[in-house]
Design an enzyme around this catalytic site. Structure first.
Site, PDB file in Angstrom:
ATOM      1  N   GLU A  34       0.815  -1.212   0.000  1.00 14.35           N
ATOM      2  CA  GLU A  34       0.000   0.000   0.000  1.00 14.35           C
ATOM      3  C   GLU A  34       0.851   1.266   0.000  1.00 14.35           C
ATOM      4  OE1 GLU A  34      -3.886   0.320   0.709  1.00 14.35           O
ATOM      5  OE2 GLU A  34      -3.171  -1.154  -0.749  1.00 14.35           O
ATOM      6  N   ASP A  35       1.875   1.264   0.832  1.00 16.75           N
ATOM      7  CA  ASP A  35       2.547   2.520   1.164  1.00 16.75           C
ATOM      8  C   ASP A  35       3.956   2.676   0.596  1.00 16.75           C
ATOM      9  OD1 ASP A  35       0.281   2.943   2.648  1.00 16.75           O
ATOM     10  OD2 ASP A  35       1.186   2.391   4.566  1.00 16.75           O
TER      11      ASP A  35
END
Ligand code: MN
Length: 385
Positions: free
Chosen positions: A75-76
């Site tokens: 995600e990051d």
């Protein structure tokens, strides 16, 4: 700075080569999250590390711990599923992918949507139960550190936890997690009510001490006379369950709180029944209250003997009697079924049971198109009581 040794020092139940792999996953995650911080100001890596530590407490296997360390990298950060697969194997990559996909599910917070939420979670679990366990550990750590958030966000996350994650933890039999998630949500949603109730419990505890002490002493003596070795503890309801009972049944605080609960843990099944006999000699049982969940376990695997006795001064006292093995399941539910594979035949049998349990849930789910109907099935078939 968060250190990987905070985690690895707890991994005495794993093989050394597993620990080395876990360290490598930490390094990758730490590097990838460099320069990212939590709202509290801590380096971001402190979060995945804490999630892995929670899973280590539940004795989850090395793949689950690696996935926990990496659960936010897709995600990051720039790290891909493929890269995770190449470095740590397909299973770990699938777990991280499963958690990332779960993050994208939109849950609804209306009461009637609970069945639908649970169904979505189940579908995610179908791939691997560990996905949901990582997600619940993730939420637990976020709730433990919620104080750093702005009030509005705090409220929203606490409500979502109360309405979605706590019921799921409950249904999976993750009892201590369930209690903690509810109390943390309660504290942030209704800070004033939480404080009032916490103070009331603290004050009432003083009054209870005499009865609790007397009962503990009597039970200890009786079991000693019968040469039964046991660990006996007093049990207290968690704050949010007291609050719900007061609200739901319009009871006063003392009507809810003045019930005494004790738990007796012994070494094996025969000793459970011996203990039951000894306690029924000590205090008369209240008719109709005895339940044998050892002979007939609950569908989520829970086992114990439950009885209610007329205690000193006529106070009703609720007793749970169980073996150490049953206690592990009662505290950790599905997580305890997913213990690190020790080659222990009994544990592998439990994993098989969990697998069957999930499969049966999914069959019911695919047969009934309607999510509410599906939830009814689960209630009836799996959570009698
Ligand atoms: Mn996370």
């Amino acid at each position: 700075m968060p250190k990987v040794s905070d985690l690895t020092s707890r991994l005495t139940y794993l093989k050394p080569e597993d620990t080395a792999q876990i360290e490598a996953a930490f390094q990758l995650s730490d590097t990838a999250h460099t320069g990212q911080f939590r709202v509290s100001g801590e380096p971001y890596i402190s979060h995945p590390l804490a999630v892995a530590e929670i899973l280590a407490e539940w004795h989850l296997d090395a793949q689950a711990l690696m996935a926990a360390l990496l659960h936010d990298v897709m995600e990051d950060t720039a790290i891909t599923k493929q890269e995770i697969g190449e470095k740590f194997g397909k299973a770990v990559a699938e777990l991280v992918d499963g958690v990332s996909k779960l993050d994208k599910i939109e849950f609804q917070t209306e009461v009637h949507a609970q069945a639908e939420n649970f169904r979505k979670m189940l579908l995610a679990m179908a791939r691997d139960v560990r996905v949901i366990l990582i997600k619940i550990a993730d939420r637990l750590h976020n709730m433990r550190t919620l104080g750093a958030m702005a009030p509005e966000k705090r409220q929203r996350i606490a409500r979502e936890t109360l309405e979605i994650y706590a019921p799921i933890a409950n249904r999976l039999g993750l009892n201590s997690v369930y209690d903690e998630l509810e109390d943390l949500s309660f504290r942030h949603l209704y800070p004033n009510r939480f404080d009032v109730l916490a103070k009331a419990v603290k004050a009432a505890r003083g009054n209870r001490r005499e009865v609790v002490g007397k009962v503990l002493e009597a039970i200890n003596q009786k079991l000693k006379d019968c040469q039964i070795e046991a660990t006996i503890t007093g049990r207290e309801k968690h704050l949010y369950s007291i609050y719900k009972k007061m609200q739901g049944k319009s009871l006063t605080f003392s009507e809810v709180f003045d019930i005494y609960g004790f738990r007796v843990i012994v070494k094996d099944v025969p000793t459970c029944y011996l203990t039951l006999g000894a306690l029924h000699q000590l205090y008369k049982p209240i008719p109709g209250k005895f339940k044998d969940y050892i002979a007939i376990p609950k569908a989520n695997g829970y086992q114990s003997l439950h009885t209610t006795l007329f205690g000193p001064f006529g106070t009703p006292i609720e007793i749970q009697i169980r073996s150490q093995d049953m206690h592990k399941i009662a505290e950790a539910g599905v997580a305890s079924h997913w213990l690190y594979k020790s080659g222990d035949a009994e544990i592998n049998e439990m994993q098989q049971k969990t697998h069957n349990w999930l499969q049966s849930l999914l069959e019911i789910q695919s047969e009934s198109g309607d999510a509410t109907e599906f939830l009814e099935h689960i209630k009836v078939d799996l959570f009698p009581d």
